[in-house]
Write an enzyme that holds these catalytic residues in place. Structure first.
Site, mmCIF file in Angstrom:
data_model
loop_
_atom_site.group_PDB
_atom_site.id
_atom_site.type_symbol
_atom_site.label_atom_id
_atom_site.label_comp_id
_atom_site.label_asym_id
_atom_site.label_seq_id
_atom_site.Cartn_x
_atom_site.Cartn_y
_atom_site.Cartn_z
ATOM 1 C CB THR A 61 2.408 16.299 -3.152
ATOM 2 O OG1 THR A 61 2.054 16.642 -4.496
ATOM 3 C CG2 THR A 61 3.902 16.399 -2.970
ATOM 4 C CD GLN A 99 0.735 -8.984 -2.477
ATOM 5 O OE1 GLN A 99 1.382 -9.617 -3.275
ATOM 6 N NE2 GLN A 99 -0.534 -8.675 -2.684
ATOM 7 C CE LYS A 153 -1.466 8.108 1.631
ATOM 8 N NZ LYS A 153 -2.459 7.075 1.906
ATOM 9 C CE LYS A 190 0.272 10.079 -7.465
ATOM 10 N NZ LYS A 190 0.160 11.353 -6.827
ATOM 11 C CG ASP A 229 -1.910 -1.169 1.187
ATOM 12 O OD1 ASP A 229 -2.212 -1.661 0.086
ATOM 13 O OD2 ASP A 229 -2.341 -1.601 2.272
ATOM 14 N NE ARG A 233 -3.890 0.683 3.520
ATOM 15 C CZ ARG A 233 -4.087 1.472 2.462
ATOM 16 N NH1 ARG A 233 -3.775 2.751 2.522
ATOM 17 N NH2 ARG A 233 -4.592 0.986 1.356
ATOM 18 C CG ASN A 291 -2.861 -10.810 -2.318
ATOM 19 O OD1 ASN A 291 -2.798 -10.588 -3.517
ATOM 20 N ND2 ASN A 291 -1.873 -11.386 -1.661
ATOM 21 C CB THR A 294 -6.721 -10.265 1.671
ATOM 22 O OG1 THR A 294 -6.178 -11.309 0.851
ATOM 23 C CG2 THR A 294 -5.657 -9.217 1.923
ATOM 24 C CE LYS A 349 2.486 -2.527 -4.290
ATOM 25 N NZ LYS A 349 2.105 -2.135 -2.930
HETATM 26 P P1 GDP Z 1 -0.730 0.281 -3.509
HETATM 27 O O1 GDP Z 1 -1.324 -1.002 -3.020
HETATM 28 O O2 GDP Z 1 0.736 0.355 -3.243
HETATM 29 O O3 GDP Z 1 -1.065 0.576 -4.938
HETATM 30 O O4 GDP Z 1 -1.394 1.439 -2.631
HETATM 31 P P2 GDP Z 1 -2.962 1.579 -2.257
HETATM 32 O O5 GDP Z 1 -3.691 2.067 -3.456
HETATM 33 O O6 GDP Z 1 -3.461 0.351 -1.603
HETATM 34 O O7 GDP Z 1 -2.894 2.679 -1.114
HETATM 35 C C1 GDP Z 1 -2.365 3.927 -1.325
HETATM 36 C C2 GDP Z 1 -3.431 4.968 -0.944
HETATM 37 O O8 GDP Z 1 -2.847 6.231 -0.829
HETATM 38 C C3 GDP Z 1 -4.521 5.106 -1.998
HETATM 39 O O9 GDP Z 1 -5.729 5.447 -1.356
HETATM 40 C C4 GDP Z 1 -4.020 6.269 -2.835
HETATM 41 O O10 GDP Z 1 -5.072 6.962 -3.497
HETATM 42 C C5 GDP Z 1 -3.382 7.125 -1.794
HETATM 43 N N1 GDP Z 1 -2.226 7.924 -2.242
HETATM 44 C C6 GDP Z 1 -1.210 7.559 -3.085
HETATM 45 N N2 GDP Z 1 -0.270 8.525 -3.151
HETATM 46 C C7 GDP Z 1 -0.701 9.521 -2.340
HETATM 47 C C8 GDP Z 1 -0.146 10.790 -1.960
HETATM 48 O O11 GDP Z 1 0.930 11.185 -2.361
HETATM 49 N N3 GDP Z 1 -0.868 11.519 -1.054
HETATM 50 C C9 GDP Z 1 -2.067 11.108 -0.553
HETATM 51 N N4 GDP Z 1 -2.687 11.879 0.317
HETATM 52 N N5 GDP Z 1 -2.609 9.918 -0.894
HETATM 53 C C10 GDP Z 1 -1.930 9.136 -1.752
HETATM 54 P P1 IMO Z 2 -0.855 -4.215 -2.240
HETATM 55 O O1 IMO Z 2 -0.397 -4.783 -3.551
HETATM 56 C C1 IMO Z 2 -0.997 -4.537 2.108
HETATM 57 C C2 IMO Z 2 -1.142 -8.604 3.785
HETATM 58 C C3 IMO Z 2 -2.423 -8.994 4.480
HETATM 59 C C4 IMO Z 2 -1.885 -9.949 5.521
HETATM 60 C C5 IMO Z 2 -0.764 -10.664 4.763
HETATM 61 C C6 IMO Z 2 -1.166 -12.011 4.189
HETATM 62 O O2 IMO Z 2 -2.147 -3.504 -2.314
HETATM 63 O O3 IMO Z 2 0.226 -3.419 -1.601
HETATM 64 P P2 IMO Z 2 -2.666 -12.728 2.110
HETATM 65 O O4 IMO Z 2 -4.120 -12.498 1.814
HETATM 66 O O5 IMO Z 2 -1.751 -12.215 1.073
HETATM 67 O O6 IMO Z 2 -2.375 -14.167 2.452
HETATM 68 O O7 IMO Z 2 -2.383 -11.901 3.472
HETATM 69 O O8 IMO Z 2 -0.380 -9.803 3.717
HETATM 70 N N1 IMO Z 2 -1.310 -8.113 2.394
HETATM 71 C C7 IMO Z 2 -1.230 -6.821 2.034
HETATM 72 N N2 IMO Z 2 -1.059 -5.705 2.788
HETATM 73 N N3 IMO Z 2 -1.045 -4.455 0.755
HETATM 74 C C8 IMO Z 2 -1.200 -5.556 -0.006
HETATM 75 O O9 IMO Z 2 -1.151 -5.522 -1.350
HETATM 76 C C9 IMO Z 2 -1.325 -6.812 0.632
HETATM 77 N N4 IMO Z 2 -1.493 -8.076 0.191
HETATM 78 C C10 IMO Z 2 -1.461 -8.859 1.278
HETATM 79 O O10 IMO Z 2 -3.066 -7.876 5.058
HETATM 80 O O11 IMO Z 2 -1.296 -9.234 6.564
HETATM 81 MG MG MG Z 3 -2.883 -1.664 -1.833
#
Ligand code: GDP
Ligand code: IMO
Ligand code: MG
Length: 432
Positions: free
Chosen positions: A413, A223, A330, A18, A13, A304, A38, A129, A16
């Site tokens: 940002t 992940q 962020k 974005k 999270d 989170r 997941n 998940t 990636k």
């Molecule tokens: P990923 O799994 O690595 O693609 O990340 P996620 O999408 O699960 O989580 C990142 C969250 O942060 C999402 O809700 C994005 O919209 C948000 N986000 C990404 N970059 C920024 C940033 O620079 N600032 C803010 N405020 N939010 C961001």
């Molecule tokens: P992205 O790609 C954050 C975490 C789960 C749990 C552990 C094992 O969006 O960054 P699983 O279902 O994979 O067996 O769960 O891994 N987890 C993640 N946490 N971002 C993810 O993916 C995740 N994918 C799995 O919360 O702790």
């Molecule tokens: Mg994510």
């Protein structure tokens, strides 16, 4: 640059989705190499918000190809649902999405088994998940999994699944006292098979051919480093290699084809699910950051856990992945933060640690050493010009870069596509 890899440097999270969406404009194809649904990768532009789970974010860029590699585990129901949702939004996958014929399939019983296994662990549950990811990789490694190519072979699929289901049913009854939920799945999967048939390909051959033709490939990690099955905080990890090595095995690409690695990190740290988290904040502080950063799971909606940036962890991520350039996301979430703490290393029983502890028991008991840096107390939100960054924000970034010996190539940002800028003169900028 043949292939550039985007890898999460923390516990997932990091933003990636974005970053991949932003960079995809300069590449021909975006490929996912590990994990499954997941993952939840958020992309926001023109007032639209997409959360992609299986399909690479490149699908949102007209004309770009998207590949789901052999290292990904695929729930056909999730994939078809994602394709339908994208198609409704005007992003048809026909002719642009390629699904590896070697990818393993998730079946409903994988999910059923995972839920039962997590319940049996009680307080020490991983906090997965519940998508059936772990049990599918278990089947893959124990050489009893079924793959996309099996689904394509209509003559054998029914018999193979029948045999496997009988075995799973016996295990399920013995372990959990419940029969396997299996009714109708053969017919259902046959339907998915026909729907997916036009998308199935030898994606390793496709990607290697594209690289030979001089096409540009972006590899989308899912992940993060600390969730990697071998290098993460085992057993509180996912079941695949989310680190750089996973890109080679998961896509059938030779190591030398990867010519650049960008590691994505937030300006702080988060994790979802159980497991050690040395820089985790106390509840009240975490709640504040969680609200400001909207830190709730994209897939499960779970809050989170939040903490300070951990340079010990990032140093490890640089080592494991060979990160050439860092992307810090962020930054804006700290706009109203008076003081920022950064963990520069760990001590264990008073002794500084030079390596990441392999076991949860040690990692849970390390003492992070912090440096306190001043916040900038000014808006960076939506900023596009690096020159306009407040001095304290620049100092914070320089502190991170100096401590790790790695450049910062890009800053984010805000959640929207436009709230991103590259730092001129960096390796990352030269890859585009
Ligand atoms: P990923 O799994 O690595 O693609 O990340 P996620 O999408 O699960 O989580 C990142 C969250 O942060 C999402 O809700 C994005 O919209 C948000 N986000 C990404 N970059 C920024 C940033 O620079 N600032 C803010 N405020 N939010 C961001
Ligand atoms: P992205 O790609 C954050 C975490 C789960 C749990 C552990 C094992 O969006 O960054 P699983 O279902 O994979 O067996 O769960 O891994 N987890 C993640 N946490 N971002 C993810 O993916 C995740 N994918 C799995 O919360 O702790
Ligand atoms: Mg994510």
């Amino acid at each position: 640059m043949a292939a550039v890899l985007i890898v999460g440097a923390q516990w997932g999270d990091e933003g990636k989705g974005k970053v991949v969406d932003y960079l995809a404009q300069s590449f021909d194809v975006v490929a996912r190499y590990s994990g499954g649904h997941n993952a939840g990768h958020t992309v926001i532009f023109n007032g639209h918000r997409f959360i992609l789970q299986l399909i690479p974010c490149g699908i949102l860029r007209p004309g770009k190809l998207a590949v789901i590699g052999a290292g990904v585990v695929v729930d056909p129901a999730a994939l078809v649902a994602e394709m339908d949702a994208l198609s409704k939004a005007g992003y048809d996958a026909t002719g642009r999405l390629f699904l590896s014929n070697r990818a393993h399939l998730i079946f409903p019983y994988h999910r059923q088994m995972e839920i039962a296994a997590e319940a049996a662990r009680g307080a020490s549950k991983i906090g997965t998940t519940s998508r059936g990811i772990g049990p599918t990789y278990e089947d893959k490694m124990s050489r009893r999994g079924l793959r996309v190519c099996d689904l394509m072979n209509t003559a054998c699929f029914r018999e193979k699944l029948g045999r496997l289901a009988a075995e799973k049913d016996a295990i399920c009854r013995a372990a959990f006292g419940k029969p396997l939920e299996i009714s109708g799945i053969v017919e259902q999967y046959e339907k998915y098979g026909e729907r997916l048939r036009p998308f199935v390909a030898d994606t390793s051959a496709l990607l290697n051919r594209m690289i030979a033709e001089g096409k540009r490939v972006l590899l989308e990690g899912a992940q993060g480093t600390m969730l990697d099955i071998d290098h993460g905080t085992y057993p509180f990890v996912t079941s695949s290699n989310s680190t750089a090595g996973g890109a080679c095995t998961g896509l059938g690409l030779p190591p030398h084809s990867i010519t650049g690695v960008a590691g994505i990190t937030k300006a702080y740290t988060t994790r979802v699910g159980g497991g050690p988290f040395p820089t985790e904040m106390p509840d009240l502080e975490a709640r504040d950051l969680r609200e400001r950063g909207k830190e709730f799971g994209a897939v499960t909606g779970r809050p989170r856990r939040c903490g300070w940036l951990d340079l010990a962890m990032l140093r490890y991520a640089v080592q494991i992945n060979g990160i050439d350039s860092l992307v810090v996301t962020k930054l804006d979430v700290f706009d109203a933060q008076r003081e920022i703490q950064v963990c520069t290393g760990y001590r264990y029983k008073g002794t500084p640690l030079t390596e990441m502890p392999p076991d949860v028991e040690t990692l849970e008991n390390v003492t992070p050493e912090y440096r306190t840096l001043p916040g900038w107390m000014a808006p960076t939100s939506g900023l596009k010009d690096p020159g306009a960054l407040p001095g304290a924000a620049r100092d914070y970034l320089k502190f991170i870069s100096d401590a790790l010996g790695v450049e910062i190539g890009m800053i984010s940002t805000g959640p929207e596509r436009e709230a991103t800028f590259l730092l001129p003169g960096t390796k990352l900028a030269s890859w585009l």
